[in-house]
Design a protein around this motif. Structure first.
Motif, mmCIF file in Angstrom:
data_model
loop_
_atom_site.group_PDB
_atom_site.id
_atom_site.type_symbol
_atom_site.label_atom_id
_atom_site.label_comp_id
_atom_site.label_asym_id
_atom_site.label_seq_id
_atom_site.Cartn_x
_atom_site.Cartn_y
_atom_site.Cartn_z
ATOM 1 N N UNK A 1 98.204 -31.333 1.476
ATOM 2 C CA UNK A 1 98.255 -32.645 2.108
ATOM 3 C C UNK A 1 96.905 -33.345 1.938
ATOM 4 N N UNK A 2 96.943 -34.617 1.549
ATOM 5 C CA UNK A 2 95.707 -35.365 1.326
ATOM 6 C C UNK A 2 95.462 -36.261 2.529
ATOM 7 N N UNK A 3 94.281 -36.100 3.136
ATOM 8 C CA UNK A 3 94.023 -36.759 4.410
ATOM 9 C C UNK A 3 94.108 -38.291 4.309
ATOM 10 N N UNK A 4 93.406 -38.866 3.327
ATOM 11 C CA UNK A 4 93.382 -40.339 3.263
ATOM 12 C C UNK A 4 94.755 -40.902 2.924
ATOM 13 N N UNK A 59 95.108 -24.981 -4.314
ATOM 14 C CA UNK A 59 94.159 -24.453 -3.332
ATOM 15 C C UNK A 59 94.081 -25.223 -2.040
ATOM 16 N N UNK A 60 94.864 -26.304 -1.895
ATOM 17 C CA UNK A 60 94.887 -27.084 -0.658
ATOM 18 C C UNK A 60 95.978 -26.503 0.253
ATOM 19 N N UNK A 61 95.591 -25.453 1.012
ATOM 20 C CA UNK A 61 96.579 -24.746 1.830
ATOM 21 C C UNK A 61 96.622 -25.294 3.258
ATOM 22 N N UNK A 62 97.821 -25.304 3.872
ATOM 23 C CA UNK A 62 97.883 -25.711 5.270
ATOM 24 C C UNK A 62 97.248 -24.640 6.156
ATOM 25 N N UNK A 63 96.598 -25.071 7.247
ATOM 26 C CA UNK A 63 96.041 -24.093 8.178
ATOM 27 C C UNK A 63 97.143 -23.539 9.073
ATOM 28 N N UNK A 113 102.623 -33.709 11.286
ATOM 29 C CA UNK A 113 102.449 -32.934 10.047
ATOM 30 C C UNK A 113 100.968 -32.746 9.726
ATOM 31 N N UNK A 114 100.149 -33.777 9.970
ATOM 32 C CA UNK A 114 98.708 -33.607 9.731
ATOM 33 C C UNK A 114 98.144 -32.560 10.691
ATOM 34 N N UNK A 115 98.652 -32.544 11.941
ATOM 35 C CA UNK A 115 98.181 -31.545 12.903
ATOM 36 C C UNK A 115 98.525 -30.139 12.428
ATOM 37 N N UNK A 116 99.729 -29.972 11.868
ATOM 38 C CA UNK A 116 100.137 -28.654 11.375
ATOM 39 C C UNK A 116 99.267 -28.253 10.185
ATOM 40 N N UNK A 117 99.023 -29.201 9.288
ATOM 41 C CA UNK A 117 98.310 -28.877 8.049
ATOM 42 C C UNK A 117 96.819 -28.646 8.285
ATOM 43 N N UNK A 118 96.192 -29.528 9.100
ATOM 44 C CA UNK A 118 94.727 -29.487 9.205
ATOM 45 C C UNK A 118 94.207 -28.778 10.447
ATOM 46 N N UNK A 119 95.008 -28.737 11.542
ATOM 47 C CA UNK A 119 94.452 -28.285 12.820
ATOM 48 C C UNK A 119 95.098 -27.005 13.341
ATOM 49 N N UNK A 120 96.431 -26.921 13.228
ATOM 50 C CA UNK A 120 97.196 -25.872 13.915
ATOM 51 C C UNK A 120 96.594 -24.472 13.803
ATOM 52 N N UNK A 121 96.192 -24.059 12.590
ATOM 53 C CA UNK A 121 95.759 -22.674 12.412
ATOM 54 C C UNK A 121 94.278 -22.454 12.611
ATOM 55 N N UNK A 122 93.513 -23.518 12.853
ATOM 56 C CA UNK A 122 92.057 -23.355 12.940
ATOM 57 C C UNK A 122 91.616 -23.064 14.360
#
Lengths: 122, 138
Positions: A1-4, A59-63, A113-122
């Motif tokens: 997922x690309x943030x911008x 290499x852009x894996x979801x967290x 979806x951004x929360x799942x990809x960038x935040x959920x696993x961190x």
């Protein structure tokens, strides 16, 4: 997922949602502009679909959970076409409001979806 | 205003928006609770089962709002009242026992995770049903 890209997509979905709801509430039935704008939101979602397919390979894996992400994206892809279909069948002001409601739902789902990809696993 | 109508007294005008939002919520609740039951059922079985039940009831409410006649009208009332009680009771319980009702179920914290739509929607639904009460024919 690309943030911008996702950020732009959310803003577009919110704007289209707002415009459609205003158009609907002032009494306009769905027209080429509101239907087209909703289809544009769908087009951005399809691009998101392609990005999400390719991203993990580069290499852009979801967290967070990839399954949950795909569930959201899968459901999101159904909503704008359903709203457009409704707008084509039922040409009243309320169909325009429904186009707007659908776009708002897409914005919320993209945010999740951004929360799942960038935040959920961190 | 020409309208393609299946004869339902509820699926008209602003009611169509209500039905569309119900349909989206039904889709969201069913898909999400299905995922939760499949992947993390053990963390909050009661909450996720209730969430799934809520999803099924939303589906039923959507169908009932689209349906014709007094039977569907009663089903619509039943499902919408059920939802309203659900969101109020579970919303209140989640304030006291956060472990039993985690934030990611449809009714927790009065539907906060869904923009409080689960709280507002049944109220609008009940107002709409009152307005579109079918005539009491024999």
């Amino acid at each position: 997922m690309i943030e911008w890209y996702t950020a732009i997509e959310i803003v577009v979905a919110l704007l289209v949602g707002l415009v459609c709801i205003v158009y609907g509430l002032v009494g306009r039935g769905p027209n080429d502009y509101t239907l087209g704008a909703t289809l544009f939101v769908e087009l951005l979602l399809v691009a998101q679909f392609v990005i999400a397919l390719i991203a993990p390979l580069s290499g852009n894996m979801p967290t967070g959970s990839l399954l949950e992400f795909w569930l959201y994206l899968g459901v999101a892809l159904i909503i704008p076409p359903a709203a457009v279909f409704w707008g084509l069948v039922e040409r009243t002001r309320w169909s325009t409001v429904i186009l707007g409601a659908a776009c708002f739902a897409i914005a919320v789902m993209l945010y999740r979806m951004t929360a799942i990809w960038f935040i959920q696993g961190t | 205003m020409p309208m393609a109508n299946n004869g339902s007294s509820r699926a008209v005008g602003a009611g169509r928006v209500l039905i569309a939002v119900y349909a989206i919520l039904a889709l969201a609740a069913v898909a999400r609770s299905g995922f939760q039951i499949a992947t993390k059922f053990d963390t909050a079985p009661v909450a996720y089962l209730l969430s799934a039940l809520a999803g099924v009831v939303y589906v039923l409410a959507t169908i009932a709002l689209l349906g014709r006649g007094t039977t569907w009208y009663r089903v619509a009332w039943g499902t919408i009242v059920f939802e309203f009680i659900g969101v109020v009771v579970v919303g209140a319980l989640s304030l006291f026992d956060a472990a039993l009702f985690p934030a990611d179920t449809v009714w927790s914290y009065f539907g906060r995770g869904y923009g409080f739509i689960p709280l507002v929607l049944p109220v609008l639904g009940m107002l709409w049903l009152r307005k579109t009460r079918p005539p009491r024919a024999a």
